[in-house]
Design an enzyme around this catalytic site. Structure first.
Site, PDB file in Angstrom:
ATOM      1  N   HIS A  34      19.301  59.440  45.797  1.00  0.00           N
ATOM      2  CA  HIS A  34      19.037  58.914  44.120  1.00  0.00           C
ATOM      3  C   HIS A  34      18.181  57.595  44.086  1.00  0.00           C
ATOM      4  O   HIS A  34      18.151  56.859  44.769  1.00  0.00           O
ATOM      5  CB  HIS A  34      20.570  58.283  43.613  1.00  0.00           C
ATOM      6  CG  HIS A  34      20.549  58.401  42.338  1.00  0.00           C
ATOM      7  ND1 HIS A  34      20.294  57.123  41.468  1.00  0.00           N
ATOM      8  CD2 HIS A  34      21.036  59.535  41.273  1.00  0.00           C
ATOM      9  CE1 HIS A  34      20.432  57.478  40.299  1.00  0.00           C
ATOM     10  NE2 HIS A  34      21.049  58.809  40.138  1.00  0.00           N
TER      11      HIS A  34
ATOM     12  N   ASP B 224      25.006  65.644  41.308  1.00  0.00           N
ATOM     13  CA  ASP B 224      24.861  67.127  41.254  1.00  0.00           C
ATOM     14  C   ASP B 224      25.308  67.865  42.460  1.00  0.00           C
ATOM     15  O   ASP B 224      25.303  69.284  42.489  1.00  0.00           O
ATOM     16  CB  ASP B 224      23.460  67.516  41.103  1.00  0.00           C
ATOM     17  CG  ASP B 224      22.813  67.016  39.835  1.00  0.00           C
ATOM     18  OD1 ASP B 224      23.609  67.243  38.774  1.00  0.00           O
ATOM     19  OD2 ASP B 224      21.740  66.395  39.771  1.00  0.00           O
TER      20      ASP B 224
HETATM   21  N1  ACO Z   1      16.093  65.301  50.978  1.00  0.00           N
HETATM   22  C1  ACO Z   1      15.311  64.891  51.771  1.00  0.00           C
HETATM   23  N2  ACO Z   1      14.367  63.590  51.810  1.00  0.00           N
HETATM   24  C2  ACO Z   1      14.617  62.933  50.710  1.00  0.00           C
HETATM   25  C3  ACO Z   1      15.728  63.360  49.663  1.00  0.00           C
HETATM   26  C4  ACO Z   1      16.243  64.365  49.807  1.00  0.00           C
HETATM   27  N3  ACO Z   1      17.305  64.842  48.896  1.00  0.00           N
HETATM   28  N4  ACO Z   1      15.697  62.354  48.730  1.00  0.00           N
HETATM   29  C5  ACO Z   1      14.728  61.469  49.215  1.00  0.00           C
HETATM   30  N5  ACO Z   1      14.189  61.583  50.401  1.00  0.00           N
HETATM   31  C6  ACO Z   1      13.331  60.815  50.994  1.00  0.00           C
HETATM   32  C7  ACO Z   1      11.761  60.931  50.579  1.00  0.00           C
HETATM   33  O1  ACO Z   1      11.208  62.137  51.034  1.00  0.00           O
HETATM   34  C8  ACO Z   1      11.373  59.809  50.938  1.00  0.00           C
HETATM   35  O2  ACO Z   1      11.115  59.703  52.179  1.00  0.00           O
HETATM   36  P1  ACO Z   1       9.659  58.984  52.718  1.00  0.00           P
HETATM   37  O3  ACO Z   1      10.160  57.387  52.657  1.00  0.00           O
HETATM   38  O4  ACO Z   1       9.314  59.136  54.167  1.00  0.00           O
HETATM   39  O5  ACO Z   1       8.297  59.151  51.708  1.00  0.00           O
HETATM   40  C9  ACO Z   1      12.567  58.868  50.626  1.00  0.00           C
HETATM   41  O6  ACO Z   1      13.443  59.527  51.039  1.00  0.00           O
HETATM   42  C10 ACO Z   1      12.388  58.047  49.169  1.00  0.00           C
HETATM   43  O7  ACO Z   1      12.624  59.307  48.418  1.00  0.00           O
HETATM   44  P2  ACO Z   1      11.700  59.076  47.125  1.00  0.00           P
HETATM   45  O8  ACO Z   1      11.624  60.354  46.455  1.00  0.00           O
HETATM   46  O9  ACO Z   1      10.728  58.412  47.224  1.00  0.00           O
HETATM   47  O10 ACO Z   1      12.772  58.214  46.214  1.00  0.00           O
HETATM   48  P3  ACO Z   1      13.506  58.438  45.179  1.00  0.00           P
HETATM   49  O11 ACO Z   1      14.832  57.391  45.335  1.00  0.00           O
HETATM   50  O12 ACO Z   1      12.633  58.024  43.854  1.00  0.00           O
HETATM   51  O13 ACO Z   1      14.151  59.670  44.903  1.00  0.00           O
HETATM   52  C11 ACO Z   1      15.125  61.708  43.923  1.00  0.00           C
HETATM   53  C12 ACO Z   1      15.221  60.074  43.965  1.00  0.00           C
HETATM   54  C13 ACO Z   1      14.347  62.190  43.306  1.00  0.00           C
HETATM   55  C14 ACO Z   1      16.604  61.844  43.427  1.00  0.00           C
HETATM   56  C15 ACO Z   1      15.326  62.196  45.233  1.00  0.00           C
HETATM   57  O14 ACO Z   1      16.434  61.584  46.400  1.00  0.00           O
HETATM   58  C16 ACO Z   1      15.404  63.745  45.698  1.00  0.00           C
HETATM   59  O15 ACO Z   1      14.657  64.200  45.470  1.00  0.00           O
HETATM   60  N6  ACO Z   1      16.747  64.158  45.699  1.00  0.00           N
HETATM   61  C17 ACO Z   1      16.797  65.736  45.627  1.00  0.00           C
HETATM   62  C18 ACO Z   1      16.981  66.142  44.260  1.00  0.00           C
HETATM   63  C19 ACO Z   1      18.214  65.767  43.610  1.00  0.00           C
HETATM   64  O16 ACO Z   1      19.269  65.854  44.157  1.00  0.00           O
HETATM   65  N7  ACO Z   1      18.337  65.216  42.338  1.00  0.00           N
HETATM   66  C20 ACO Z   1      19.191  64.820  41.498  1.00  0.00           C
HETATM   67  C21 ACO Z   1      19.279  63.244  41.422  1.00  0.00           C
HETATM   68  S1  ACO Z   1      20.574  62.716  40.145  1.00  0.00           S
HETATM   69  C22 ACO Z   1      20.037  63.173  38.912  1.00  0.00           C
HETATM   70  O17 ACO Z   1      19.118  62.820  38.369  1.00  0.00           O
HETATM   71  C23 ACO Z   1      21.187  63.583  37.899  1.00  0.00           C
END
Ligand code: ACO
Length: 424
Positions: A303, A360
């Site tokens: 998140h 989710d």
């Molecule tokens: N699986 C694997 N790796 C992940 C995940 C995941 N679910 N989430 C984040 N990471 C990793 C990223 O690849 C990134 O790695 P890096 O540092 O090597 O580049 C690091 O963790 C940080 O991730 P970011 O996308 O830069 O950070 P952010 O916190 O902005 O992302 C997000 C948030 C988009 C929700 C992300 O966690 C994600 O894509 N999750 C999966 C989709 C999801 O479940 N979305 C629902 C969120 S809740 C809502 O919106 C209602």
């Protein structure tokens, strides 16, 4: 007044510090360009406060979520979704009379104009319900252009939209199944009314299980607001241009649809189904999510704000155990989800990046148990988010917000000599 000083070359900019009642304080950078010739660069606006808001408070480190100061646990335990909707829109919990009046408005405005029913038939059979929902919500403006006329308290406006969206969602499901629509009933509560419109038919009335109705009501509360996320920012962006409420909400629906945002609940179920059908290779999924060779992510994990367990996921997991026990459902996807969570939470990659289950992760399993099809999962989220979006639109519209107009760091070509087509 406190200031933050930015020194760039020969220039110094003293910028006012913006205070809060809780949580982050900020630097007002609106004069930074004038004072130091700089703009701020913040990919995804992840460290930018786009407004001052008094609606929802989230502390991602501590796993706190509060609507108008009330803790999400307290609201889920003690309130109905209708009370929470009132709270978000008005900023205070309703009295008995106020909630009864609001409920009466929800009933009074639950129908959609009969002519709107023709729209449903224009969509191809496999249309995504989020596409239908966003189109129908924008279309509401054509039928109800005087949305706020004669509504000094904003009650009818809010009720009309919250109620009609529920009807639209249920009608779109019925149409997709080729079944006659079921009209709303004034004797049912908000959640029960939706389930009845979805699953009742002229030949077989729907048996409204009170635990199931209560679970759905609680889920709607969990979805009701989440401060400045992607879809809420879309709503505020449209509102900042003085866009109408329906257009703004429709923009929010489109943003929510994305799989990194609310669309993740559909992606989670598809992922769990895939694991189940392919023989439960959980480790493979976890490895794939860690790999830098592909863009796959573990849906329902991570998140932007929560760097601890999402408080909504905690409640959803509890509701999952209660509902599946009550309905005597043994869903293999729940077992896979729990195992996946266990594996991921012990994995160094997920630990170091503070990736926990988000809202989710378990909600899709709950909606499945209620009989909601996978492609409608994000619609369920949108129904719940309505009061939050409405409150955010209202706050933006009433607070003299400037039109959203971000800057950019241009990285394209400098001026080029024009070449006529025959010489290229
Ligand atoms: N699986 C694997 N790796 C992940 C995940 C995941 N679910 N989430 C984040 N990471 C990793 C990223 O690849 C990134 O790695 P890096 O540092 O090597 O580049 C690091 O963790 C940080 O991730 P970011 O996308 O830069 O950070 P952010 O916190 O902005 O992302 C997000 C948030 C988009 C929700 C992300 O966690 C994600 O894509 N999750 C999966 C989709 C999801 O479940 N979305 C629902 C969120 S809740 C809502 O919106 C209602």
């Amino acid at each position: 007044m406190e200031v933050a000083r930015i020194i760039y070359g020969e220039k110094t900019a003293d910028l006012p510090v913006v205070t809060s009642t809780e949580g982050h304080i900020g630097i007002d950078v609106s004069k930074l360009r004038e004072k130091a010739g700089l703009v701020t660069y913040d990919n995804g606006m992840a460290n930018t406060a786009v407004c001052r808001s008094s609606i929802t408070y989230v502390d991602g480190q501590k796993g706190i979520l509060r609507y108008r100061g009330y803790d999400i646990e307290d609201l889920v335990e003690n309130c109905t979704f209708v009370e929470v909707a009132y709270l978000l829109v008005h900023g205070k919990l309703p009295t008995r009379i106020e909630v009864d009046t609001f409920r009466a408005y929800l009933n009074e405005h639950s129908l959609i104009h009969e002519d709107m029913q023709h729209f449903f038939t224009g969509f191809p059979p496999n249309s995504h319900p989020m596409a239908i929902l966003s189109a129908m919500v924008t279309s509401l403006f054509s039928f109800y252009p005087h949305i706020m006329e004669g509504d000094p308290n904003f009650d009818i406006t809010a009720a009309r939209l919250i109620s009609k969206v529920r009807t639209i969602a249920a009608f779109s499901y019925k149409k997709s199944r080729g079944q006659p629509v079921i009209y709303p009933r004034a004797d049912l509560c908000y959640a029960a009314n939706f389930l009845n419109m979805m699953f009742s038919s002229p030949v077989k009335p729907y048996d409204l299980n009170p635990v199931l109705v209560d679970t759905f009501d609680k889920l709607l509360i969990l979805h009701a607001d989440h401060e400045q996320n992607c879809s809420t920012t879309a709503v505020r962006l449209v509102a900042s241009a003085r866009g109408n409420l329906y257009a703004a909400i429709s923009a929010g629906i489109c943003a929510l649809w994305g799989s990194l945002h609310g669309g993740a609940n559909q992606a989670v179920i598809e992922m769990l189904q895939d694991i189940y059908q392919k023989g439960g290779s959980i480790a493979k999924y976890v490895e794939s999510a860690k790999s830098r060779d592909n863009r796959f992510r573990l849906f329902g994990f991570g998140h932007s704000v929560y760097k601890s367990y999402d408080p909504r996921a905690k409640i959803a997991k509890r509701l999952c155990d209660r509902l599946l026990t009550e309905l005597k459902i043994n869903d293999p996807l729940l077992d896979i989800a729990k195992e996946l969570e266990e594996v991921a939470l012990k994995d160094d990659f997920f630990i170091s990046k503070k990736l926990y289950p988000n809202v989710d992760f378990y909600t899709g399993i709950l909606y499945r148990a209620m009989g909601v099809p996978v492609n409608m999962l994000t619609v369920m989220f949108a129904i719940g988010r309505l009061p939050g979006w409405i409150a955010q639109w209202k706050e933006t519209s009433q607070n003299e917000t400037k039109i959203f107009r971000p800057r950019q760091i241009y990285i394209g070509p400098e001026i080029r000599e024009f070449v006529p087509i025959e010489n290229r």
